[in-house]
Design a protein around this motif. Structure first.
Motif, short mmCIF file in Angstrom:
data_model
loop_
_atom_site.label_atom_id
_atom_site.label_comp_id
_atom_site.label_asym_id
_atom_site.label_seq_id
_atom_site.Cartn_x
_atom_site.Cartn_y
_atom_site.Cartn_z
N THR A 152 0.72 -1.10 -0.43
CA THR A 152 0.19 -0.19 0.11
C THR A 152 1.68 1.47 -0.41
N LEU B 146 1.14 4.06 -2.63
CA LEU B 146 0.93 5.63 -2.51
C LEU B 146 1.38 6.95 -2.71
N VAL C 91 -7.37 5.57 -2.39
CA VAL C 91 -7.29 5.55 -1.05
C VAL C 91 -8.80 4.66 -0.87
N LEU D 102 -2.61 12.82 2.96
CA LEU D 102 -2.22 12.82 1.64
C LEU D 102 -2.08 13.20 1.01
N VAL E 40 -0.75 6.69 6.33
CA VAL E 40 -1.67 6.95 5.44
C VAL E 40 -1.36 5.59 5.47
N LEU F 196 -4.12 2.65 7.05
CA LEU F 196 -5.27 1.47 6.55
C LEU F 196 -4.67 0.00 6.47
#
Length: 376
Positions: free
Chosen positions: A13, A17, A34, A72, A194, A198
């Protein structure tokens, strides 16, 4: 009970990103990614008008609600002007030093939809031409320009390519995942945060557990320019934990291989009760952690308070070296942060009777109430 964190998911992830450009003001693509991850986890969410994400994991109790926030958006740049030599004037988006921009590979996101490649260079970039002036030139954004990888030789050619003043410039992350756990990249601040959120959410969903309270996962889109979580909270949120980087540097106490609880940043101390709660969770769940104080630092929490939100705030950090430059973090630190966030969501309410309202003095908590939650 300490639940397992899927480190492969966390790393994958994070890699996606990092490879998704998102300078402040140009975050639509990373927001869509996201949202797709939240869909896979079957976590309900909504978007604000500006595009920030407010997701919710239902808990055993609806009130008072908790929130965990990360941003983000990243640092970046913008076209300031078109030069007669076919290069571009450039200004920073966010606060970062010009010396870290020198040599950066970038994308120019043109208004017509085209994306051009280029490099940010000092005005005097060649020692073969400028000799010692290369070393004596002041490091400043006014002394930088973008060299575009096209045969443009003037303003007319730049115009035909679609380049305009105000075009966004994203800086390549260039992530490098080392087998020993170190990750080097630009923009780990705050995409590592982030990814950690998650991963914590996935751990709770996969373990079929339910948080004690409704827990909002907030993903903001303008923290690097000072706005942060100022517009995404609702009045029913009583406490918010911001997730961001902790600086690994001399005279700092940030843990490079664990989580760091910030006691204070440049805006003042964080909430004593919530901060102690997080420390106790680290102790009772054997999560590696440290405490630190940051003098030149602010996060989503500061923006939320400055906007007038009457909430308790705390800051959980992953250990980051060379913040806002060529950054480095270790997977152990990110995993520790994910463990702490999961335990926080599963923990008992900080103050069972409090719902973020003003009440009688007899209902106002003392620090001993926090300690009693952990049998101390």
């Amino acid at each position: 009970m300490r639940i397992p964190i899927d480190t492969d998911y966390l790393q994958q992830t994070l890699n996606t990103l990092l490879n998704t450009p998102s300078p402040s003001g140009m975050t639509d693509e990373v927001v869509r990614f996201v949202c797709s991850e939240l869909d896979k986890l079957e976590i309900a969410y909504e978007l604000t008008r500006r595009g920030a994400i407010r997701a919710t994991i239902p808990g055993h109790q609806a009130f008072p609600r908790r929130a965990i926030a990360a941003h983000l958006d990243t640092l970046g740049a913008m076209v300031k002007g078109l030069k007669r030599n076919g290069r571009l004037r450039v200004v920073a988006i966010g606060h970062w030093n010009a010396r870290f921009a020198e040599g950066a590979r970038v994308k120019i996101h043109c208004e017509n939809g085209s994306i051009l490649r280029g490099t940010i260079l000092p005005l005097k970039a060649s020692g073969h031409t400028y000799n010692k002036e290369v070393d004596t030139q002041i490091s400043d954004w006014d002394n930088l320009e973008i060299r575009i990888d096209t045969p443009s030789v003037g303003i007319d050619e730049l115009w035909e390519l679609g380049v305009r003043v105000g075009d966004f410039v994203s800086v390549d992350s260039q992530p490098d995942f080392h087998e020993n756990g170190f990750i080097n990249a630009r923009h780990l601040d705050d995409k590592a945060g982030v990814a950690s959120i998650l991963a914590a959410a996935k751990a709770i969903i996969s373990s079929d557990l339910k948080p004690e309270l409704d827990s909002h996962l907030l993903f903001t889109i303008s923290e690097e320019v000072g706005v942060g979580a100022s517009h995404i909270l609702r009045g029913d949120v009583a406490e918010m934990v911001s997730v961001d980087n902790g600086t690994v540097a001399p005279d700092q106490n940030t843990c490079e291989f664990g989580a760091t609880i910030s006691m204070q940043d440049s805006t003042g101390p964080f909430d004593r009760h919530l901060t102690q709660h997080l420390i106790n969770l680290c102790k009772s769940n054997e999560i590696e952690f440290s405490r630190d104080v940051f003098r030149y630092y602010r996060s989503d929490a500061a923006a939320a308070l400055e906007a007038g939100n009457d909430i308790r705030t705390a800051l959980v950090c992953f250990g980051l070296d060379a913040s806002h430059g060529w950054e480095r973090v270790h997977m152990r630190s990110l995993t520790s942060v994910s463990h702490l966030l999961a335990q926080y969501m599963l923990s008992k309410p900080l103050f069972a009777k409090e719902e973020n309202v003003i009440g009688a003095i007899k209902d106002y908590p003392m620090i001993k109430d926090t300690e009693r939650l952990h049998g101390r």
